[in-house]
Motif scaffolding. Structure first.
Motif, PDB file in Angstrom:
ATOM      1  N   GLY A 135       0.814  -1.209   0.000  1.00  0.00           N
ATOM      2  CA  GLY A 135       0.000   0.000   0.000  1.00  0.00           C
ATOM      3  C   GLY A 135       0.844   1.254   0.000  1.00  0.00           C
ATOM      4  O   GLY A 135       0.533   2.231  -0.712  1.00  0.00           O
ATOM      5  N   GLU A 136       1.941   1.259   0.760  1.00  0.00           N
ATOM      6  CA  GLU A 136       2.818   2.432   0.785  1.00  0.00           C
ATOM      7  C   GLU A 136       3.554   2.626  -0.536  1.00  0.00           C
ATOM      8  O   GLU A 136       3.759   3.753  -0.988  1.00  0.00           O
ATOM      9  N   VAL A 137       3.953   1.522  -1.167  1.00  0.00           N
ATOM     10  CA  VAL A 137       4.584   1.627  -2.488  1.00  0.00           C
ATOM     11  C   VAL A 137       3.618   2.269  -3.478  1.00  0.00           C
ATOM     12  O   VAL A 137       3.967   3.204  -4.212  1.00  0.00           O
ATOM     13  N   VAL A 138       2.387   1.771  -3.498  1.00  0.00           N
ATOM     14  CA  VAL A 138       1.374   2.283  -4.426  1.00  0.00           C
ATOM     15  C   VAL A 138       1.073   3.755  -4.139  1.00  0.00           C
ATOM     16  O   VAL A 138       1.028   4.594  -5.050  1.00  0.00           O
ATOM     17  N   ALA A 139       0.870   4.084  -2.873  1.00  0.00           N
ATOM     18  CA  ALA A 139       0.521   5.459  -2.503  1.00  0.00           C
ATOM     19  C   ALA A 139       1.618   6.440  -2.898  1.00  0.00           C
ATOM     20  O   ALA A 139       1.346   7.514  -3.446  1.00  0.00           O
ATOM     21  N   THR A 140       2.865   6.072  -2.618  1.00  0.00           N
ATOM     22  CA  THR A 140       3.972   6.991  -2.900  1.00  0.00           C
ATOM     23  C   THR A 140       4.245   7.095  -4.390  1.00  0.00           C
ATOM     24  O   THR A 140       4.528   8.189  -4.906  1.00  0.00           O
ATOM     25  N   ALA A 141       4.166   5.977  -5.103  1.00  0.00           N
ATOM     26  CA  ALA A 141       4.373   6.019  -6.557  1.00  0.00           C
ATOM     27  C   ALA A 141       3.344   6.928  -7.222  1.00  0.00           C
ATOM     28  O   ALA A 141       3.681   7.748  -8.087  1.00  0.00           O
ATOM     29  N   GLY A 142       2.106   6.809  -6.818  1.00  0.00           N
ATOM     30  CA  GLY A 142       1.063   7.655  -7.382  1.00  0.00           C
ATOM     31  C   GLY A 142       1.263   9.115  -7.064  1.00  0.00           C
ATOM     32  O   GLY A 142       1.040   9.992  -7.915  1.00  0.00           O
ATOM     33  N   VAL A 163      -3.194  17.244  -5.169  1.00  0.00           N
ATOM     34  CA  VAL A 163      -2.465  16.454  -4.188  1.00  0.00           C
ATOM     35  C   VAL A 163      -3.340  16.167  -2.974  1.00  0.00           C
ATOM     36  O   VAL A 163      -3.355  15.055  -2.449  1.00  0.00           O
ATOM     37  N   GLY A 164      -4.086  17.178  -2.519  1.00  0.00           N
ATOM     38  CA  GLY A 164      -5.006  16.945  -1.415  1.00  0.00           C
ATOM     39  C   GLY A 164      -6.029  15.874  -1.744  1.00  0.00           C
ATOM     40  O   GLY A 164      -6.305  14.981  -0.937  1.00  0.00           O
ATOM     41  N   ALA A 165      -6.585  15.937  -2.944  1.00  0.00           N
ATOM     42  CA  ALA A 165      -7.582  14.949  -3.359  1.00  0.00           C
ATOM     43  C   ALA A 165      -6.978  13.559  -3.453  1.00  0.00           C
ATOM     44  O   ALA A 165      -7.598  12.564  -3.035  1.00  0.00           O
ATOM     45  N   TYR A 166      -5.757  13.465  -3.994  1.00  0.00           N
ATOM     46  CA  TYR A 166      -5.123  12.156  -4.132  1.00  0.00           C
ATOM     47  C   TYR A 166      -4.869  11.524  -2.759  1.00  0.00           C
ATOM     48  O   TYR A 166      -5.172  10.342  -2.535  1.00  0.00           O
ATOM     49  N   ILE A 167      -4.300  12.299  -1.847  1.00  0.00           N
ATOM     50  CA  ILE A 167      -4.015  11.756  -0.514  1.00  0.00           C
ATOM     51  C   ILE A 167      -5.306  11.362   0.191  1.00  0.00           C
ATOM     52  O   ILE A 167      -5.380  10.317   0.857  1.00  0.00           O
ATOM     53  N   GLY A 168      -6.343  12.176   0.030  1.00  0.00           N
ATOM     54  CA  GLY A 168      -7.630  11.834   0.639  1.00  0.00           C
ATOM     55  C   GLY A 168      -8.184  10.531   0.100  1.00  0.00           C
ATOM     56  O   GLY A 168      -8.693   9.691   0.849  1.00  0.00           O
ATOM     57  N   PHE A 173      -8.142   3.834  -0.477  1.00  0.00           N
ATOM     58  CA  PHE A 173      -7.894   2.730  -1.403  1.00  0.00           C
ATOM     59  C   PHE A 173      -6.572   2.001  -1.141  1.00  0.00           C
ATOM     60  O   PHE A 173      -6.271   1.019  -1.815  1.00  0.00           O
ATOM     61  N   THR A 174      -5.761   2.479  -0.182  1.00  0.00           N
ATOM     62  CA  THR A 174      -4.563   1.733   0.196  1.00  0.00           C
ATOM     63  C   THR A 174      -4.735   1.144   1.591  1.00  0.00           C
ATOM     64  O   THR A 174      -5.371   1.753   2.457  1.00  0.00           O
ATOM     65  N   SER A 175      -4.150  -0.028   1.804  1.00  0.00           N
ATOM     66  CA  SER A 175      -4.259  -0.699   3.101  1.00  0.00           C
ATOM     67  C   SER A 175      -3.507   0.038   4.198  1.00  0.00           C
ATOM     68  O   SER A 175      -3.811  -0.107   5.384  1.00  0.00           O
ATOM     69  N   SER A 176      -2.520   0.854   3.804  1.00  0.00           N
ATOM     70  CA  SER A 176      -1.682   1.555   4.781  1.00  0.00           C
ATOM     71  C   SER A 176      -2.243   2.903   5.190  1.00  0.00           C
ATOM     72  O   SER A 176      -1.673   3.571   6.052  1.00  0.00           O
ATOM     73  N   THR A 177      -3.332   3.325   4.575  1.00  0.00           N
ATOM     74  CA  THR A 177      -3.926   4.662   4.705  1.00  0.00           C
ATOM     75  C   THR A 177      -2.969   5.766   4.242  1.00  0.00           C
ATOM     76  O   THR A 177      -3.053   6.899   4.699  1.00  0.00           O
ATOM     77  N   SER A 178      -2.079   5.414   3.341  1.00  0.00           N
ATOM     78  CA  SER A 178      -1.288   6.384   2.577  1.00  0.00           C
ATOM     79  C   SER A 178      -0.504   7.386   3.423  1.00  0.00           C
ATOM     80  O   SER A 178      -0.799   8.574   3.433  1.00  0.00           O
ATOM     81  N   PHE A 179       0.537   6.910   4.099  1.00  0.00           N
ATOM     82  CA  PHE A 179       1.478   7.842   4.715  1.00  0.00           C
ATOM     83  C   PHE A 179       2.248   8.567   3.604  1.00  0.00           C
ATOM     84  O   PHE A 179       2.295   9.776   3.563  1.00  0.00           O
ATOM     85  N   ALA A 180       2.894   7.771   2.715  1.00  0.00           N
ATOM     86  CA  ALA A 180       3.553   8.277   1.499  1.00  0.00           C
ATOM     87  C   ALA A 180       4.560   9.385   1.767  1.00  0.00           C
ATOM     88  O   ALA A 180       4.798  10.233   0.902  1.00  0.00           O
ATOM     89  N   ASN A 181       5.177   9.379   2.961  1.00  0.00           N
ATOM     90  CA  ASN A 181       6.022  10.496   3.343  1.00  0.00           C
ATOM     91  C   ASN A 181       6.884  10.085   4.544  1.00  0.00           C
ATOM     92  O   ASN A 181       6.368   9.914   5.646  1.00  0.00           O
TER      93      ASN A 181
END
Length: 255
Positions: A135-142, A163-168, A173-181
């Motif tokens: 999930g983190e790989v997917v979130a950060t790549a996107g 960017v706000g919309a994507y993170i929201g 849609f990611t299992s990790s809830t998108s830290f991506a940072n």
């Protein structure tokens, strides 16, 4: 356009990252208190606050520093733009990353103080699993692909909303809830609350974020081979003295 000196840019990156973590952690604490028996509602409240908070912070600090607020965004900017001379310099990138991480920790402490928690605490929420890492790989790549695509196509002005919309969306849609940072990941270690992450889980998340950033950069390089020409306009166009901002505006308007 006036050159923005490094001290001002570092202050903007520190404040922006700190307030981003404060938004994430603080809204998580509030959500857990307001909806103690409904995790789905807690996530909705947490993600909604993050969407609006991140958009506002990009608008506020973007003209000063570019509103990276994220070490992998800064590293990607350096990697993509180093040959063309359009991205952030290596020394500035290291300074950005340092203040981003420090800001992330400070932001968690501020959230703890506002909600009358212990200032210094460590999270105990384990998040490590194969699904979380994917999930983190997917979130950060996107995220990386989105940011650099907006810059390349002359739409960096839409970054706050996009960017706000994507993170929201990625909260859901990611299992990790998108830290991506990585800076946000480190900061969230220091609040034992809804949005926290146990220190033992953080290295895996950070590693997955680095992998995701590289994948996102690879996608951008394939889709937009000339993306390095606009690397300096990430996340929001600003003038850091490393490239001729006005000439890139002219190039994009004529393309």
């Amino acid at each position: 356009m006036t050159v923005v000196g490094l001290p001002r840019r570092l202050l903007a990156e520190f404040l922006g990252t700190a307030l981003l973590v404060t938004v994430v952690v603080g809204s998580g604490i509030a959500a857990a208190a307001l909806s103690p028996d409904d995790v789905g509602l807690q996530l909705l409240e947490n993600s909604t606050a993050t969407v609006f908070g991140l958009a506002v912070l990009i608008l506020m600090f973007g003209p000063v520093s570019g509103a990276h607020f994220n070490p992998v965004v800064t590293a990607a900017d350096w990697l993509l733009g180093r040959r063309a001379g359009t991205g952030i310099t290596g020394s500035d990138a290291l300074a950005y990353a340092a203040v981003q991480v420090i800001g992330g920790v400070a932001g968690a402490w501020l959230a703890n103080v506002m909600f009358d928690r212990r200032v210094f605490e460590l999270a105990t929420k384990d998040r490590i699993s194969t699904g979380h890492l994917v999930g983190e790989v997917v979130a950060t790549a996107g995220l990386i692909a989105l940011i650099f695509t907006l810059a390349r196509t002359g739409r960096a002005g839409l970054s706050a909303a996009a960017v706000g919309a994507y993170i929201g969306a990625a909260y859901w849609f990611t299992s990790s809830t998108s830290f991506a940072n990585p800076a946000v990941t480190v900061g969230r270690m220091f609040s034992d609350t809804f949005a926290g992450i146990a220190p033992g889980s953080a290295p895996g998340f950070i590693g997955a974020e680095v992998v995701g950033a590289l994948i996102g950069l690879a996608l951008v390089a394939v889709l937009y081979p000339d993306a390095p020409d606009t690397a300096g306009d990430v996340v929001v166009p600003h003038h850091n003295g490393t490239h001729a901002f006005d000439s890139h505006v002219d190039q994009r308007s004529s393309s």
